[in-house]
Write an enzyme that holds these catalytic residues in place. Structure first.
Site, PDB file in Angstrom:
ATOM      1  N   GLY A   1       9.373   3.153  10.367  1.00  0.00           N
ATOM      2  CA  GLY A   1       9.604   3.307   8.920  1.00  0.00           C
ATOM      3  C   GLY A   1       9.777   1.962   8.239  1.00  0.00           C
ATOM      4  O   GLY A   1       9.294   1.743   7.125  1.00  0.00           O
ATOM      5  N   ARG A   2      10.458   1.060   8.931  1.00  0.00           N
ATOM      6  CA  ARG A   2      10.750  -0.246   8.309  1.00  0.00           C
ATOM      7  C   ARG A   2       9.483  -1.081   8.143  1.00  0.00           C
ATOM      8  O   ARG A   2       9.398  -1.897   7.221  1.00  0.00           O
ATOM      9  CB  ARG A   2      11.811  -0.982   9.147  1.00  0.00           C
TER      10      ARG A   2
ATOM     11  N   TYR B   1      16.779   0.503   1.138  1.00  0.00           N
ATOM     12  CA  TYR B   1      16.617   1.704   1.983  1.00  0.00           C
ATOM     13  C   TYR B   1      15.995   1.404   3.352  1.00  0.00           C
ATOM     14  O   TYR B   1      15.509   0.317   3.588  1.00  0.00           O
ATOM     15  CB  TYR B   1      15.961   2.871   1.254  1.00  0.00           C
ATOM     16  N   GLU B   2      16.130   2.402   4.204  1.00  0.00           N
ATOM     17  CA  GLU B   2      15.769   2.296   5.625  1.00  0.00           C
ATOM     18  C   GLU B   2      16.503   1.128   6.310  1.00  0.00           C
ATOM     19  O   GLU B   2      15.965   0.434   7.166  1.00  0.00           O
ATOM     20  CB  GLU B   2      14.250   2.253   5.810  1.00  0.00           C
ATOM     21  N   GLY B   3      17.747   0.963   5.884  1.00  0.00           N
ATOM     22  CA  GLY B   3      18.610  -0.093   6.403  1.00  0.00           C
ATOM     23  C   GLY B   3      18.587  -1.274   5.459  1.00  0.00           C
ATOM     24  O   GLY B   3      17.525  -1.861   5.219  1.00  0.00           O
TER      25      GLY B   3
END
Ligand code: CAA
Length: 379
Positions: A242-243, A362-364
């Site tokens: 995802g990142r 987002y996504e960390g």
């Protein structure tokens, strides 16, 4: 080392670029103003075959390269990051874990429509008290015979309320910490599964972001994704990919901002010449372009590792952190170069700057990316 895209990758780039210009660009401003999610656009993306780029043909995919999918992300983000965010969440965070960890039945039932783009997916990990500290899950799933009873909630969920299929996480054994977290596949419409607050955000206005609420949701045991207790590693591996997708969103936003800044610098005249002829502007453009190219190398390296099935946690975090920090900085500089005009909603750079901000979060958050990278360096 090859810095050229393959023929397949060039074809995807062209296809998505033309599609985004023709189908997405005409409504980007209006959807941003109205905070309007468009399922119609997502359906068109599905019809084009973009949801199944790297999945096997037997599950509705076209067995292309992972890098082609990343290129598609970049091209969509260049025109509208809100659309790209929904697209990427469905593929990287919902369809990918089902492909990787699902049973044959789960792949047939859920992966195939996600890859064909007839169904939209979402990923439910974040909770009010489990953001950066994703292990602090408070949603609970208790096994009762042939189903689990799921209670809890999720916040800030991309595609929340709009998606048909959800990969969500809950504690099945609190005493085991991260090894007590399990993943489940939920369908919209399951009894007890409802949607709460819709978020009104700084950017990506046309992306749906909503709370998920679980009240005694009866989840059949066959909807457990992977083994019980493996949910945390499923989430983390999903985020590894995802990142890279978020990093590609950074490339798209930065590319659009740079193009707008170059165009304006060649047209706008002040003090008797176009502003690009002033070193103050020209050097800004040089720095912006260099940052973008550096980001691109990190993003495509991470995608290449993922494509080969090699470990890519550190590299995907580096790509996400660098490319999204670059996107924020490049979009901010583009607003600066366009000056008063850049600050108005008549020019796209203010939207790009607002949209860039979320990619750092987002996504960390990018602080979490630094934590993961340094953890890998020091372990
Ligand atoms: N791949 C495989 N396994 C992994 C892994 C990975 N990338 N990362 C961690 N693990 C494993 C570890 O090896 C460890 O296993 P062992 O106990 O067997 O050694 C286990 O998972 C626990 O790992 P940590 O001890 O590192 O866990 P932690 O509690 O310290 O948390 C963290 C680590 C990196 C901070 C993690 O909590 C994290 O990534 N936080 C950020 C959360 C995040 O990105 N949320 C985004 C939500 S989704 C979203 O934003 C999209 C949307 O829709 C809005």
């Amino acid at each position: 080392m090859d810095f050229e895209f393959s023929e397949e990758q060039q074809a995807i780039q062209k296809l998505v670029r033309e599609f985004a210009e023709k189908e997405i660009a005409p409504t980007v401003h209006e959807r941003d103003e109205k905070e309007e999610f468009s399922r119609e656009l997502f359906d068109k993306i599905g019809e084009l075959g973009l949801c199944g780029i790297f999945f096997p043909e037997e599950y509705g995919g076209s067995e292309g390269s992972y890098t082609s999918y990343i290129i598609a992300n970049e091209e969509l983000s260049k025109v509208d990051d809100a659309v790209a965010a929904g697209y990427a969440s469905s593929i990287s965070l919902c369809a990918w874990p089902i492909w990787k960890f699902g049973t044959e039945e789960q792949k047939k039932k859920y992966l195939t429509p996600l890859a064909e783009g007839t169904k939209l997916g979402a990923f439910g990990l974040t909770e009010p008290n489990a953001g950066s500290d994703a292990a602090r899950q408070q949603s609970v799933a208790v096994k009762q015979g042939d189903h689990y009873i799921l209670n809890g909630s999720k916040i800030f969920i991309t595609n929340g309320g709009e998606a048909d299929i959800y990969v969500v996480f809950a504690m099945t054994d609190k005493s085991k910490g991260t090894k007590g977290i399990s993943a489940f596949i939920l369908e919209k419409g399951m009894e007890g599964f409802s949607f709460g607050k819709e978020e009104h955000k700084m950017g990506i206005h046309a992306s749906a972001t909503r709370e998920l609420i679980f009240q005694d949701v009866k989840v059949p045991v066959e909807n457990l994704l992977g083994e019980e207790g493996k949910g945390f590693t499923i989430a983390m591996q999903g985020l590894d990919g995802g990142r890279i997708g978020v990093a590609a969103q950074g490339l798209g936003i930065a590319g659009a901002a740079l193009e707008a800044a170059i165009k304006y610098s060649k047209e706008r005249e002040q003090f008797g010449k176009t502003i690009g002829k002033f070193q103050s502007i020209a050097f800004m453009l040089a720095d912006m372009a260099t940052k973008l190219d550096a980001a691109r190398l990190l993003v495509y390296r991470a995608a290449a590792l993922k494509e080969k099935g090699l470990p890519c946690t550190k590299e995907s975090c580096m790509a996400k952190m660098y490319a999204t920090d670059a996107a924020m900085s490049i979009a901010t500089d583009a607003v600066q170069i366009l000056g008063g005009y850049g600050y108005t909603r008549e020019y796209p750079v203010e939207r790009l700057m607002r949209d860039a901000k979320i990619t750092q979060i987002y996504e960390g958050s990018n602080q979490i990316q630094r934590q993961i990278i340094s953890g890998q360096l020091l372990k």
